[in-house]
Write a protein that holds these residues in place. Structure first.
Motif: not given
Length: 129
Positions: A93-105
């Protein structure tokens, strides 16, 4: 009996106030589900010119009755251009949340999310480069 009448009326009034307050609090806690944007259906007639769309999907892998994020897939769609990429077969789940943040960036705006028994989806939109 006349001595009990004021107490009886006070009790009835307090019960009515409690019922009304309880309903008001319950209605405040229940948030109406927001309707998804039309383009979430992936129908080309709902796509706006010059816009790109994607869905980040995490399928859950239930272990010991608790979900752990497993396969993560990114679907892109805009008009005739459609794509699917499996980002990971196993992801926490933490890696998934990082993926979400990467899309926003990368300029994607998270506009809708939905969850079901099998997983969770986040829908994004951005202006085409």
């Amino acid at each position: 009996m006349n001595d009990l009448l004021p107490y009886l009326l006070l009790t009835v009034a307090l019960v009515i106030v409690a019922v009304v307050a309880g309903r008001a609090l319950r209605q405040r806690r229940i948030k109406p589900a927001s309707a998804p944007p039309a383009w979430v259906s992936r129908k080309p007639e709902h796509f706006l010119p010059g816009e790109e769309y994607c869905e980040l999907r995490a399928d859950f892998n239930y272990t010991n009755d608790t979900p752990a994020t497993s396969r993560v897939t990114l679907y892109t769609f805009n008009g005739a251009n459609r794509g699917r990429a499996v980002l990971a077969d196993r992801m926490t789940e933490p890696d998934f949340n990082q993926q979400r943040d990467a899309l926003k960036r990368e300029g994607w705006r998270e506009e809708h999310s939905s969850a079901d028994k099998e997983g969770q989806s986040y829908f994004y939109r951005r202006s085409a480069p």
